[in-house]
Write a protein that holds these residues in place. Structure first.
Motif, PDB file in Angstrom:
ATOM      1  N   ALA A  83       1.168  -1.294  -0.059  1.00  0.00           N
ATOM      2  CA  ALA A  83       0.122   0.080   0.364  1.00  0.00           C
ATOM      3  C   ALA A  83       0.838   1.040   0.409  1.00  0.00           C
ATOM      4  CB  ALA A  83      -0.959   0.092   1.227  1.00  0.00           C
ATOM      5  N   ARG A  84       0.386   1.946  -1.009  1.00  0.00           N
ATOM      6  CA  ARG A  84       1.108   3.434  -1.001  1.00  0.00           C
ATOM      7  C   ARG A  84       2.543   3.118  -0.991  1.00  0.00           C
ATOM      8  NH1 ARG A  84      -1.329   7.710   1.624  1.00  0.00           N
ATOM      9  NH2 ARG A  84      -3.095   7.610   3.017  1.00  0.00           N
ATOM     10  N   HIS A  85       2.755   2.730  -2.266  1.00  0.00           N
ATOM     11  CA  HIS A  85       4.387   2.671  -2.609  1.00  0.00           C
ATOM     12  C   HIS A  85       5.222   1.337  -1.400  1.00  0.00           C
ATOM     13  CE1 HIS A  85       2.737   4.741  -5.851  1.00  0.00           C
ATOM     14  NE2 HIS A  85       2.434   5.884  -4.944  1.00  0.00           N
ATOM     15  N   CYS A  86       4.039   1.532  -0.490  1.00  0.00           N
ATOM     16  CA  CYS A  86       5.243   0.321   0.367  1.00  0.00           C
ATOM     17  C   CYS A  86       5.021  -1.099   0.922  1.00  0.00           C
ATOM     18  CB  CYS A  86       4.610   1.385   1.518  1.00  0.00           C
ATOM     19  SG  CYS A  86       5.390   2.839   1.627  1.00  0.00           S
ATOM     20  N   GLN A  87       5.631  -2.017   1.629  1.00  0.00           N
ATOM     21  CA  GLN A  87       5.700  -3.013   1.671  1.00  0.00           C
ATOM     22  C   GLN A  87       5.518  -3.093   3.573  1.00  0.00           C
ATOM     23  OE1 GLN A  87       7.646  -6.133  -0.478  1.00  0.00           O
ATOM     24  NE2 GLN A  87       7.430  -5.149  -2.975  1.00  0.00           N
ATOM     25  N   VAL A  88       4.788  -4.845   3.722  1.00  0.00           N
ATOM     26  CA  VAL A  88       4.514  -4.384   5.124  1.00  0.00           C
ATOM     27  C   VAL A  88       4.860  -5.869   5.703  1.00  0.00           C
ATOM     28  CG1 VAL A  88       3.289  -4.549   6.859  1.00  0.00           C
ATOM     29  CG2 VAL A  88       3.256  -2.390   5.548  1.00  0.00           C
ATOM     30  N   TRP A  89       6.390  -6.307   5.533  1.00  0.00           N
ATOM     31  CA  TRP A  89       6.257  -7.566   6.185  1.00  0.00           C
ATOM     32  C   TRP A  89       5.896  -8.223   8.100  1.00  0.00           C
ATOM     33  CZ3 TRP A  89       7.058 -11.158   2.182  1.00  0.00           C
ATOM     34  CH2 TRP A  89       7.957 -11.530   1.241  1.00  0.00           C
ATOM     35  N   GLN A  90       5.834  -9.574   7.626  1.00  0.00           N
ATOM     36  CA  GLN A  90       5.490  -9.810   9.005  1.00  0.00           C
ATOM     37  C   GLN A  90       6.849 -11.152   9.265  1.00  0.00           C
ATOM     38  OE1 GLN A  90       1.255 -10.560  10.870  1.00  0.00           O
ATOM     39  NE2 GLN A  90       2.259 -12.894  11.346  1.00  0.00           N
ATOM     40  N   ALA A  91       7.481 -11.597  10.632  1.00  0.00           N
ATOM     41  CA  ALA A  91       7.943 -12.487  10.875  1.00  0.00           C
ATOM     42  C   ALA A  91       8.152 -13.209  11.793  1.00  0.00           C
ATOM     43  CB  ALA A  91      10.034 -12.825  10.259  1.00  0.00           C
ATOM     44  N   ASP A  92       7.152 -14.378  12.093  1.00  0.00           N
ATOM     45  CA  ASP A  92       6.430 -15.196  13.423  1.00  0.00           C
ATOM     46  C   ASP A  92       7.924 -15.815  14.688  1.00  0.00           C
ATOM     47  OD1 ASP A  92       4.345 -13.631  14.102  1.00  0.00           O
ATOM     48  OD2 ASP A  92       2.997 -15.236  13.257  1.00  0.00           O
ATOM     49  N   ASP A  93       7.748 -15.679  15.335  1.00  0.00           N
ATOM     50  CA  ASP A  93       8.985 -16.608  16.383  1.00  0.00           C
ATOM     51  C   ASP A  93       9.928 -16.244  15.496  1.00  0.00           C
ATOM     52  OD1 ASP A  93       6.675 -18.042  17.597  1.00  0.00           O
ATOM     53  OD2 ASP A  93       6.676 -19.617  15.842  1.00  0.00           O
ATOM     54  N   LEU A  94      10.244 -14.933  16.104  1.00  0.00           N
ATOM     55  CA  LEU A  94      11.773 -14.994  15.845  1.00  0.00           C
ATOM     56  C   LEU A  94      12.786 -15.465  16.654  1.00  0.00           C
ATOM     57  CD1 LEU A  94      13.411 -12.344  13.708  1.00  0.00           C
ATOM     58  CD2 LEU A  94      12.786 -10.742  16.452  1.00  0.00           C
ATOM     59  N   GLN A  95      14.533 -15.984  16.259  1.00  0.00           N
ATOM     60  CA  GLN A  95      15.049 -16.647  17.125  1.00  0.00           C
ATOM     61  C   GLN A  95      15.751 -15.593  17.742  1.00  0.00           C
ATOM     62  OE1 GLN A  95      15.799 -19.469  17.181  1.00  0.00           O
ATOM     63  NE2 GLN A  95      17.326 -18.806  19.301  1.00  0.00           N
ATOM     64  N   PRO A  96      15.629 -15.027  19.109  1.00  0.00           N
ATOM     65  CA  PRO A  96      15.442 -14.161  19.976  1.00  0.00           C
ATOM     66  C   PRO A  96      17.373 -14.368  19.959  1.00  0.00           C
ATOM     67  CG  PRO A  96      14.433 -15.435  21.551  1.00  0.00           C
ATOM     68  CD  PRO A  96      13.942 -15.902  20.287  1.00  0.00           C
ATOM     69  N   ALA A  97      18.166 -12.671  19.774  1.00  0.00           N
ATOM     70  CA  ALA A  97      19.728 -12.925  19.910  1.00  0.00           C
ATOM     71  C   ALA A  97      19.804 -12.610  21.569  1.00  0.00           C
ATOM     72  CB  ALA A  97      20.249 -11.554  18.910  1.00  0.00           C
ATOM     73  N   GLU A  98      20.919 -13.511  22.143  1.00  0.00           N
ATOM     74  CA  GLU A  98      21.309 -13.710  23.088  1.00  0.00           C
ATOM     75  C   GLU A  98      21.854 -12.310  23.355  1.00  0.00           C
ATOM     76  OE1 GLU A  98      24.371 -17.267  23.957  1.00  0.00           O
ATOM     77  OE2 GLU A  98      22.133 -18.658  23.639  1.00  0.00           O
ATOM     78  N   THR A  99      22.844 -12.014  23.404  1.00  0.00           N
ATOM     79  CA  THR A  99      23.581 -10.666  23.364  1.00  0.00           C
ATOM     80  C   THR A  99      23.568  -9.479  21.957  1.00  0.00           C
ATOM     81  OG1 THR A  99      25.732 -11.125  22.219  1.00  0.00           O
ATOM     82  CG2 THR A  99      25.315 -11.751  24.455  1.00  0.00           C
ATOM     83  N   PHE A 100      23.769  -8.100  22.641  1.00  0.00           N
ATOM     84  CA  PHE A 100      23.693  -7.222  21.386  1.00  0.00           C
ATOM     85  C   PHE A 100      24.239  -5.948  21.848  1.00  0.00           C
ATOM     86  CE2 PHE A 100      22.783  -3.086  19.640  1.00  0.00           C
ATOM     87  CZ  PHE A 100      22.412  -3.428  18.247  1.00  0.00           C
ATOM     88  N   ASP A 101      25.391  -4.721  21.568  1.00  0.00           N
ATOM     89  CA  ASP A 101      26.222  -4.423  21.754  1.00  0.00           C
ATOM     90  C   ASP A 101      27.077  -4.180  20.221  1.00  0.00           C
ATOM     91  OD1 ASP A 101      28.600  -2.642  22.710  1.00  0.00           O
ATOM     92  OD2 ASP A 101      29.946  -4.495  23.679  1.00  0.00           O
ATOM     93  N   VAL A 102      26.750  -2.423  20.091  1.00  0.00           N
ATOM     94  CA  VAL A 102      26.955  -1.618  19.474  1.00  0.00           C
ATOM     95  C   VAL A 102      27.815  -1.948  18.810  1.00  0.00           C
ATOM     96  CG1 VAL A 102      26.472   0.540  20.249  1.00  0.00           C
ATOM     97  CG2 VAL A 102      25.847   0.248  18.157  1.00  0.00           C
ATOM     98  N   HIS A 103      28.701  -1.424  19.762  1.00  0.00           N
ATOM     99  CA  HIS A 103      30.533  -1.517  19.529  1.00  0.00           C
ATOM    100  C   HIS A 103      31.177  -2.272  19.330  1.00  0.00           C
ATOM    101  CE1 HIS A 103      28.953   1.564  22.952  1.00  0.00           C
ATOM    102  NE2 HIS A 103      30.466   2.330  22.720  1.00  0.00           N
ATOM    103  N   GLN A 104      30.538  -3.689  19.196  1.00  0.00           N
ATOM    104  CA  GLN A 104      31.325  -5.141  18.858  1.00  0.00           C
ATOM    105  C   GLN A 104      31.165  -4.696  16.970  1.00  0.00           C
ATOM    106  OE1 GLN A 104      29.547  -8.571  20.313  1.00  0.00           O
ATOM    107  NE2 GLN A 104      30.357  -8.388  22.360  1.00  0.00           N
ATOM    108  N   TRP A 105      30.006  -3.655  16.144  1.00  0.00           N
ATOM    109  CA  TRP A 105      29.405  -3.473  14.863  1.00  0.00           C
ATOM    110  C   TRP A 105      30.997  -2.365  14.552  1.00  0.00           C
ATOM    111  CZ3 TRP A 105      25.484  -5.421  11.880  1.00  0.00           C
ATOM    112  CH2 TRP A 105      25.020  -6.049  12.381  1.00  0.00           C
TER     113      TRP A 105
END
Length: 348
Positions: free
Chosen positions: A136-158
């Motif tokens: 809609a409106r030149h856009c797309q909306v997507w859904q993903a269920d049962d997302l696999q959680p990440a154990e850690t996240f640290d932006v400084h590692q990027w």
């Protein structure tokens, strides 16, 4: 309410798919947030939007990817708006996984002209069962269920480190997905740095407006040291979270000094400077937008000492010369070619 961006309108058409605790990553217009739910978590990398989001009751607000308001397993539905830099989508999706509770749902939304088709490939690499909810409106909306959680996240590692070599001064600059000119010295900044060697600044405190990853402040201090001069600290400010993270990291590795501040315009800057330097941005998303620089030029005089210098580099086609003359004082070109111009003006 003024019209929302197309991607926000497309999300509102599908709000029935939002369930449980909600996290919203990267909205362009904060008016969409209270229309989605009464409470939740919202993350923006833009300091001005973060300031305005403080007025929303019921919502926890995070500025960028390292804000303590971000906590693991805190959301049952995570909405990810497509970032303007494709490289940043991987970072945003990984944050979504870390925010995800068990069984969480991810909603990805973006415009076709922003590259949603390519973004869907990234989504499916992470969640192969993702399905399209709407176009809609030149856009797309997507859904993903049962997302696999990440154990850690640290932006400084990027963080990634890239060499900069200009005028015999070499150092490493930090980069993160979504930051301007990550990994290389852009031509305009190089021209500004060369002008600092050809036309040295007056002694005194220096401010780097829209500092990005901290290249200008780092180079200037290392150049002054290499020439036996005392290096004055260079304060930097930027509106984007990744830029603030990168500039602080670049300064730390190069062992140079100066306060790096998140600010929308000059609102968080106090005091006056002998020199203000800038290679200001002129894009919002994919369109030309000089409004931030125009606002900066209207305000910067109050932060210049009498006789203090503004030195600014920009694309030669941009209409800055008359604005500089009007708001600062007499202006002259000290370097330039068909693509870029370095202007210098001193406060009356």
């Amino acid at each position: 309410m003024p019209a929302l961006p197309n991607s926000h309108e497309a999300l509102l058409r599908n709000r029935e798919y939002l369930r449980g605790r909600l996290a919203v990553l990267g909205p362009l217009d904060i008016a969409v947030v209270p229309a989605l739910a009464e409470s939740g978590l919202v993350m923006t990398e833009h300091y001005g939007l973060w300031e305005r989001l403080q007025n929303l009751a019921g919502w926890a607000v995070a500025f960028g990817y390292d804000d303590p308001a971000l906590t693991p397993a805190a959301a049952d539905t995570i909405v990810v708006f497509l970032p303007k830099a494709r490289a940043e989508l991987a970072l945003r999706l990984e944050l979504a996984r870390w925010l995800a509770a068990n069984g969480a749902r991810l909603i990805l939304v973006g415009e076709k002209k922003e590259g949603i088709a390519g973004a869907v490939k990234q989504l499916k690499a992470m969640a192969p069962a993702a399905v399209k909810l709407d176009s809609a409106r030149h856009c797309q909306v997507w859904q993903a269920d049962d997302l696999q959680p990440a154990e850690t996240f640290d932006v400084h590692q990027w963080l990634e480190w890239h060499p900069v070599d200009c005028g015999g001064i070499r150092f490493e600059v930090a980069g993160l997905p979504g930051i301007f000119s990550a990994g290389e010295l852009d031509t305009g900044t190089a021209m500004l740095l060369e002008s600092l060697a050809d036309y040295p600044l007056t002694q005194g405190p220096v401010l780097d407006f829209a500092c990005g990853a901290g290249v200008i402040g780092t180079w200037l201090q290392l150049y002054q040291r290499s020439n036996g001069q005392s290096a004055a600290p260079v304060d930097g400010l930027d509106v984007q979270s990744q830029a603030v993270i990168c500039a602080r990291s670049t300064y730390q590795r190069a062992q140079v000094s100066g306060a790096i501040t998140a600010s929308d315009g000059l609102s968080r800057i106090e005091g006056k400077y002998a020199s203000v330097l800038s290679n200001p941005p002129f894009h919002t998303g994919i369109r030309t937008d000089t409004s931030m620089t125009e606002q900066f030029l209207q305000q910067v005089k109050e932060h210049l000492e009498p006789g203090g210098e503004l030195r600014l580099v920009a694309n030669s086609f941009l209409p800055y010369e008359e604005l500089i003359r009007r708001h600062i004082g007499p202006v002259k070109v000290i370097a330039g070619d068909r693509r870029f111009t370095v202007w210098s003006a001193r406060r009356h």
